[in-house]
Design a protein around this motif. Structure first.
Motif, PDB file in Angstrom:
ATOM      1  N   SER A  90      40.916  23.254  38.545  1.00 39.36           N
ATOM      2  CA  SER A  90      40.877  22.729  37.069  1.00 39.36           C
ATOM      3  C   SER A  90      39.459  22.288  36.536  1.00 39.36           C
ATOM      4  CB  SER A  90      41.759  21.732  36.867  1.00 39.36           C
ATOM      5  OG  SER A  90      41.525  20.728  37.871  1.00 39.36           O
ATOM      6  N   ASP A  91      38.371  22.051  37.501  1.00 36.55           N
ATOM      7  CA  ASP A  91      37.127  21.405  37.081  1.00 36.55           C
ATOM      8  C   ASP A  91      36.178  22.413  36.694  1.00 36.55           C
ATOM      9  OD1 ASP A  91      38.037  18.868  36.929  1.00 36.55           O
ATOM     10  OD2 ASP A  91      36.866  18.268  38.953  1.00 36.55           O
ATOM     11  N   GLY A  92      36.769  23.824  36.701  1.00 32.61           N
ATOM     12  CA  GLY A  92      35.473  24.659  36.451  1.00 32.61           C
ATOM     13  C   GLY A  92      35.764  25.981  36.610  1.00 32.61           C
ATOM     14  N   ASN A  93      34.896  26.943  36.821  1.00 33.67           N
ATOM     15  CA  ASN A  93      34.989  28.454  36.871  1.00 33.67           C
ATOM     16  C   ASN A  93      35.114  29.041  38.205  1.00 33.67           C
ATOM     17  OD1 ASN A  93      35.259  31.220  36.506  1.00 33.67           O
ATOM     18  ND2 ASN A  93      33.339  31.007  34.867  1.00 33.67           N
ATOM     19  N   VAL A  94      36.020  28.663  38.971  1.00 30.17           N
ATOM     20  CA  VAL A  94      36.358  29.084  40.337  1.00 30.17           C
ATOM     21  C   VAL A  94      36.497  30.711  40.805  1.00 30.17           C
ATOM     22  CG1 VAL A  94      37.479  28.911  42.571  1.00 30.17           C
ATOM     23  CG2 VAL A  94      36.839  26.904  41.397  1.00 30.17           C
ATOM     24  N   ARG A  95      35.744  31.159  41.644  1.00 27.46           N
ATOM     25  CA  ARG A  95      35.970  32.338  42.428  1.00 27.46           C
ATOM     26  C   ARG A  95      35.973  32.294  43.591  1.00 27.46           C
ATOM     27  NH1 ARG A  95      32.903  36.900  39.506  1.00 27.46           N
ATOM     28  NH2 ARG A  95      31.763  36.780  41.259  1.00 27.46           N
ATOM     29  N   ILE A  96      36.778  32.961  44.413  1.00 26.18           N
ATOM     30  CA  ILE A  96      37.292  32.825  45.812  1.00 26.18           C
ATOM     31  C   ILE A  96      36.697  33.904  46.664  1.00 26.18           C
ATOM     32  CG2 ILE A  96      38.949  32.510  47.685  1.00 26.18           C
ATOM     33  CD1 ILE A  96      40.906  31.249  45.474  1.00 26.18           C
ATOM     34  N   LEU A  97      35.861  33.998  47.564  1.00 19.59           N
ATOM     35  CA  LEU A  97      35.279  35.130  48.444  1.00 19.59           C
ATOM     36  C   LEU A  97      35.715  35.108  49.876  1.00 19.59           C
ATOM     37  CD1 LEU A  97      33.266  37.504  48.043  1.00 19.59           C
ATOM     38  CD2 LEU A  97      31.402  35.591  48.429  1.00 19.59           C
ATOM     39  N   PHE A  98      36.157  36.026  50.086  1.00 16.70           N
ATOM     40  CA  PHE A  98      36.413  36.263  51.769  1.00 16.70           C
ATOM     41  C   PHE A  98      35.382  37.028  52.389  1.00 16.70           C
ATOM     42  CE2 PHE A  98      40.540  35.385  49.755  1.00 16.70           C
ATOM     43  CZ  PHE A  98      41.137  34.528  50.722  1.00 16.70           C
ATOM     44  N   PRO A  99      34.864  36.318  53.500  1.00 19.56           N
ATOM     45  CA  PRO A  99      33.738  37.034  54.302  1.00 19.56           C
ATOM     46  C   PRO A  99      34.248  37.950  55.464  1.00 19.56           C
ATOM     47  CG  PRO A  99      34.514  34.830  55.380  1.00 19.56           C
ATOM     48  CD  PRO A  99      35.361  35.268  54.175  1.00 19.56           C
ATOM     49  N   MET A 100      33.168  38.973  55.604  1.00 21.15           N
ATOM     50  CA  MET A 100      33.570  39.852  56.716  1.00 21.15           C
ATOM     51  C   MET A 100      34.778  40.860  56.667  1.00 21.15           C
ATOM     52  SD  MET A 100      31.393  39.702  59.483  1.00 21.15           S
ATOM     53  CE  MET A 100      29.789  38.829  59.263  1.00 21.15           C
ATOM     54  N   VAL A 101      35.323  41.131  55.405  1.00 18.65           N
ATOM     55  CA  VAL A 101      36.428  41.782  55.282  1.00 18.65           C
ATOM     56  C   VAL A 101      36.109  43.420  56.070  1.00 18.65           C
ATOM     57  CG1 VAL A 101      37.718  43.147  53.539  1.00 18.65           C
ATOM     58  CG2 VAL A 101      36.965  40.913  52.964  1.00 18.65           C
ATOM     59  N   VAL A 102      37.285  43.900  56.728  1.00 17.31           N
ATOM     60  CA  VAL A 102      37.098  45.249  57.284  1.00 17.31           C
ATOM     61  C   VAL A 102      37.742  46.183  56.762  1.00 17.31           C
ATOM     62  CG1 VAL A 102      36.183  44.145  59.747  1.00 17.31           C
ATOM     63  CG2 VAL A 102      38.667  44.626  59.110  1.00 17.31           C
ATOM     64  N   GLY A 103      38.974  45.860  55.891  1.00 17.34           N
ATOM     65  CA  GLY A 103      39.680  46.904  55.141  1.00 17.34           C
ATOM     66  C   GLY A 103      40.723  46.304  54.450  1.00 17.34           C
ATOM     67  N   VAL A 104      41.957  47.034  54.057  1.00 15.00           N
ATOM     68  CA  VAL A 104      42.916  46.747  53.256  1.00 15.00           C
ATOM     69  C   VAL A 104      43.638  45.705  53.859  1.00 15.00           C
ATOM     70  CG1 VAL A 104      44.831  47.649  52.078  1.00 15.00           C
ATOM     71  CG2 VAL A 104      42.764  48.903  51.751  1.00 15.00           C
ATOM     72  N   ASP A 105      43.893  46.048  55.164  1.00 16.66           N
ATOM     73  CA  ASP A 105      45.019  45.035  55.742  1.00 16.66           C
ATOM     74  C   ASP A 105      44.643  43.627  55.716  1.00 16.66           C
ATOM     75  OD1 ASP A 105      46.872  46.737  56.531  1.00 16.66           O
ATOM     76  OD2 ASP A 105      46.133  47.062  58.624  1.00 16.66           O
ATOM     77  N   ASP A 106      43.377  43.119  56.367  1.00 14.99           N
ATOM     78  CA  ASP A 106      42.884  42.078  56.342  1.00 14.99           C
ATOM     79  C   ASP A 106      42.787  41.158  54.985  1.00 14.99           C
ATOM     80  OD1 ASP A 106      40.462  43.532  56.068  1.00 14.99           O
ATOM     81  OD2 ASP A 106      39.356  42.152  56.979  1.00 14.99           O
ATOM     82  N   PHE A 107      42.350  42.140  53.996  1.00 11.12           N
ATOM     83  CA  PHE A 107      42.071  41.519  52.655  1.00 11.12           C
ATOM     84  C   PHE A 107      43.400  41.194  51.878  1.00 11.12           C
ATOM     85  CE2 PHE A 107      40.705  41.757  48.150  1.00 11.12           C
ATOM     86  CZ  PHE A 107      39.766  40.722  48.055  1.00 11.12           C
ATOM     87  N   GLN A 108      44.266  42.309  52.216  1.00 13.54           N
ATOM     88  CA  GLN A 108      45.599  41.925  51.561  1.00 13.54           C
ATOM     89  C   GLN A 108      46.203  40.630  52.063  1.00 13.54           C
ATOM     90  OE1 GLN A 108      48.063  45.466  51.898  1.00 13.54           O
ATOM     91  NE2 GLN A 108      49.021  44.809  49.947  1.00 13.54           N
ATOM     92  N   ALA A 109      46.111  40.394  53.334  1.00 12.29           N
ATOM     93  CA  ALA A 109      46.490  39.221  54.042  1.00 12.29           C
ATOM     94  C   ALA A 109      46.019  38.076  53.561  1.00 12.29           C
ATOM     95  CB  ALA A 109      46.285  39.495  55.410  1.00 12.29           C
ATOM     96  N   ALA A 110      44.890  38.118  53.157  1.00  6.38           N
ATOM     97  CA  ALA A 110      43.895  36.985  52.640  1.00  6.38           C
ATOM     98  C   ALA A 110      44.510  36.543  51.183  1.00  6.38           C
ATOM     99  CB  ALA A 110      42.428  37.283  52.622  1.00  6.38           C
ATOM    100  N   VAL A 111      44.739  37.801  50.333  1.00 12.93           N
ATOM    101  CA  VAL A 111      45.042  37.584  49.206  1.00 12.93           C
ATOM    102  C   VAL A 111      46.515  37.005  49.019  1.00 12.93           C
ATOM    103  CG1 VAL A 111      45.823  38.660  46.755  1.00 12.93           C
ATOM    104  CG2 VAL A 111      43.740  39.525  48.214  1.00 12.93           C
ATOM    105  N   ALA A 112      47.267  37.422  50.045  1.00 13.69           N
ATOM    106  CA  ALA A 112      48.604  36.422  50.138  1.00 13.69           C
ATOM    107  C   ALA A 112      48.566  35.177  50.384  1.00 13.69           C
ATOM    108  CB  ALA A 112      49.339  37.319  51.371  1.00 13.69           C
ATOM    109  N   HIS A 113      47.668  34.997  51.297  1.00  7.20           N
ATOM    110  CA  HIS A 113      47.350  33.198  51.355  1.00  7.20           C
ATOM    111  C   HIS A 113      47.176  32.606  50.101  1.00  7.20           C
ATOM    112  CE1 HIS A 113      48.120  32.723  55.855  1.00  7.20           C
ATOM    113  NE2 HIS A 113      47.183  34.106  56.036  1.00  7.20           N
ATOM    114  N   VAL A 114      46.033  33.367  49.453  1.00 11.16           N
ATOM    115  CA  VAL A 114      45.776  32.455  47.863  1.00 11.16           C
ATOM    116  C   VAL A 114      47.190  32.470  47.296  1.00 11.16           C
ATOM    117  CG1 VAL A 114      44.438  32.712  45.927  1.00 11.16           C
ATOM    118  CG2 VAL A 114      43.549  33.912  48.051  1.00 11.16           C
ATOM    119  N   ALA A 115      47.934  33.588  46.991  1.00  9.73           N
ATOM    120  CA  ALA A 115      49.256  33.452  46.477  1.00  9.73           C
ATOM    121  C   ALA A 115      49.981  32.443  46.912  1.00  9.73           C
ATOM    122  CB  ALA A 115      49.908  34.914  46.559  1.00  9.73           C
TER     123      ALA A 115
END
Ligand code: PEP
Ligand code: MG
Length: 588
Positions: free
Chosen positions: A387-412
């Motif tokens: 709420s204090d600014g313009n945040v963007r979330i970045l995930f390191p060392m993504v290897v493919g769709v599976d891990d990135f989708q799992a990460a997005v699910a944690h954000v949700a």
């Protein structure tokens, strides 16, 4: 005249006189047997010494802030945190109790064992923390007699001193007077040591890797230092001095020119706008984003919250830290990278749990997914602060769709917990070979991409990013790496997905120009390198850069690509040397 080739770790040119300084030592530690009844008394002495040492560090931090406008005073905070680490206190107390020795002796033994542990770590950054530990050990030992840390007592430096030491401790570096000290020369040191970081903040050129320098140099001897190439000359001849005087003048003119333009828009001569972001790794660096007129933070590394602490950071700690970065930057985008741990970057609080060690062998996002509680706590802290600014979330060392989708699910999940209706943009770092082949799938789920050339180069070339042998095995100018980068920028453009480069390479003027030639329009770098990059881009046309990049991509040999870049750009974008001192040869 004697000439050496050292390792440059803080840029600049210096001409001065040798001023050797002694190693910091606390003197002999009393080791006599204490009786069981005296153990509690030794514990009290230990706690009093700790308070005294922390008080000294806070005073040092205040004086540092006065000396440097944007001082990385967080270094002193790190030392206080190390001293206050409850597991260190518990270990020293346990040793007093077990071995029935004085508190001083227990501190000396525990510090040495920690130093030895850090020196064995594979990661250069972690190895360089050993000098911090030695430094705080010395400070704590001096505190038992209420003596100041030995570095706080040394005599003032004569004008134009070049400090000579076997190794420069962080508190010795903090004591340097940039008005009098013009250079530093040591036997050992690393580019991410706190001494090097402070030298760069002070603008003092620093060359290391000269064996036996303390024995070789006489006090008062004339010395020339090139903090870009590592060239070091003792007792120079008149022509060598003359050559350095020319370099010094060029360096001063260049520095003045790039600083002068640092708030001008980053436009090429044909009007193409390039967005410049900052890579930061601590709250104290936020001011450097504004000082250098940067458009936001492209990479906020958050590992410091997990490393060097006895407990996993709590939600409130995450929230507080992110708010303090977001608030001063207001609307500017701030890209917060979640924990990038694993392999040799294992938090102390996890090391103590050997049953978990089977989960340590993956890095980046997959490590975070193996410890979902840490990830979820971090994401919740981050969303609360959003709420204090313009945040963007970045995930390191993504290897493919599976891990990135799992990460997005944690954000949700975290957004739901925090009752947020909209999620901030979520991005993937492209820094594994696997991600290159999975780009289209990743892009489907990602709001933006950020290319980590440090790791991408290392994994594509099977060459360690810690390589400092200057053989050039680790270089992003290899044809295979350039083709990978072109592939990323093309695929991102086709999908209209924002893409930036946040590896060290983006902070090297000639390489930054090449990246713009390939089509990248967002570059993120250490703030202190941004002025040189901006200066370079403002001298080139995007059309010409496109041609230079297209020609480079046709070449099959790294040597030809290096020569091509030098010939087509260097005379304009790097009037003196490359402004990225540490490891530039290795990267370019
Ligand atoms: C990279 O790998 O290029 C990067 C920016 O991440 P880090 O240096 O933190 O691994
Ligand atoms: Mg990386």
């Amino acid at each position: 005249m004697k000439k050496f080739h050292g390792i440059p770790i803080a840029p600049g040119i210096a001409r001065g006189v040798a001023w050797p300084i002694l190693p910091v030592e606390a003197g002999p530690t009393p080791r006599y047997a204490v009786s069981t009844e005296c153990v509690a008394g030794e514990h009290v002495r230990l706690e009093e010494a700790l308070d005294f040492a922390c008080g000294e560090l806070l005073a040092l931090k205040r004086s540092l802030t006065a000396k440097l406008e944007d001082a990385d005073t967080a270094i002193m905070d790190v030392h206080v945190a190390l001293l206050r680490d409850p597991s260190f206190l518990a270990d020293v107390k346990a040793r007093i109790h077990r071995d029935l020795v004085t508190a001083e002796h227990a501190v000396a033994v525990e510090t040495e064992s920690m130093v030895a542990r850090f020196l064995q770590m594979e990661n250069a950054y972690m190895r360089e923390r050993a000098s911090d530990l030695r430094d705080i050990g010395t400070r704590l030992l001096s505190a038992f007699t209420r003596g100041a840390h030995p570095s706080d007592r040394h005599a003032s430096f004569p004008a134009n001193s070049i400090v000579i030491a076997a190794e420069l401790m962080p508190s010795q570096a903090a004591e340097l007077d940039p008005g009098r000290v013009v250079g530093i020369l040591t036997e050992i040191g690393g580019p991410s040591s706190h001494a090097a970081i402070l030298a760069r903040s002070f603008g003092i050129p620093f060359v290391t890797g000269i064996p036996d320098v303390v024995q070789l140099v006489q006090r008062g001897e004339s010395i020339l230092i090139d903090g870009y190439t590592g060239e070091t000359i003792l007792s120079p001849t008149a022509p060598a001095t003359l050559r350095f005087d020319v370099l010094l003048k060029e360096h001063e003119d260049y520095t003045e020119a790039i600083i002068h333009h640092r708030h001008e828009p980053c436009l090429t001569t044909d009007g193409v706008r390039v967005t410049l972001h900052a890579n930061i790794g601590s709250v104290s660096e936020v001011s450097t984003v504004l000082d250098n007129g940067l458009d936001g933070v492209g990479l906020f590394r958050t590992e410091f919250l997990f490393l060097g602490t006895a407990h996993a950071p709590r939600l409130s700690v995450h929230e507080r830290i992110y708010r303090s970065v977001l608030q001063p930057l207001r609307d500017r985008p701030v890209t917060i990278r979640v924990l990038d741990l694993g392999e040799d970057k294992i938090p102390e609080f996890l090391r103590a749990r050997p049953k978990l060690c089977h989960r340590f062998n993956v890095r980046g996002l997959r490590f975070a997914l193996a410890f979902p509680n840490f990830l979820r706590t971090q994401l919740r802290g981050l969303l609360r602060a959003s709420s204090d600014g313009n945040v963007r979330i970045l995930f390191p060392m993504v290897v493919g769709v599976d891990d990135f989708q799992a990460a997005v699910a944690h954000v949700a999940w975290a957004a739901e917990k925090e009752k947020l209706t909209a999620m901030p943009p979520v991005g993937a770092m492209i820094e594994t070979p696997s991600a290159l082949f999975e780009l289209d799938g990743i892009i489907e789920f990602a709001d933006f991409l950020s290319v980590g050339t440090n790791d991408l180069t290392q994994y594509l070339l099977a060459a360690s990013r810690e390589d400092t042998d200057y053989e050039g095995h680790y270089s992003m100018l290899y044809p295979g790496v350039l083709k990978a980068l072109q592939h990323i920028v093309d695929r991102a453009a086709r999908a209209e997905c924002d893409v930036s480069v946040c590896g060290e390479a983006a902070g090297i003027p000639a390489v930054a120009c090449l990246l713009v030639g390939m089509g990248f329009r967002i570059l993120s770098m250490s703030p202190h390198r941004s002025a040189a990059v901006r200066h370079a881009l403002r001298l080139m046309s995007a059309n010409e850069l496109k041609q230079i990049a297209t020609d480079a991509l046709q070449m099959r040999r790294v040597a030809d690509i290096r020569r091509h870049i030098k010939e087509r750009m260097e005379s304009r974008v790097q009037p003196v040397h490359d402004s990225h001192a540490a490891g530039v040869e290795a990267i370019v």
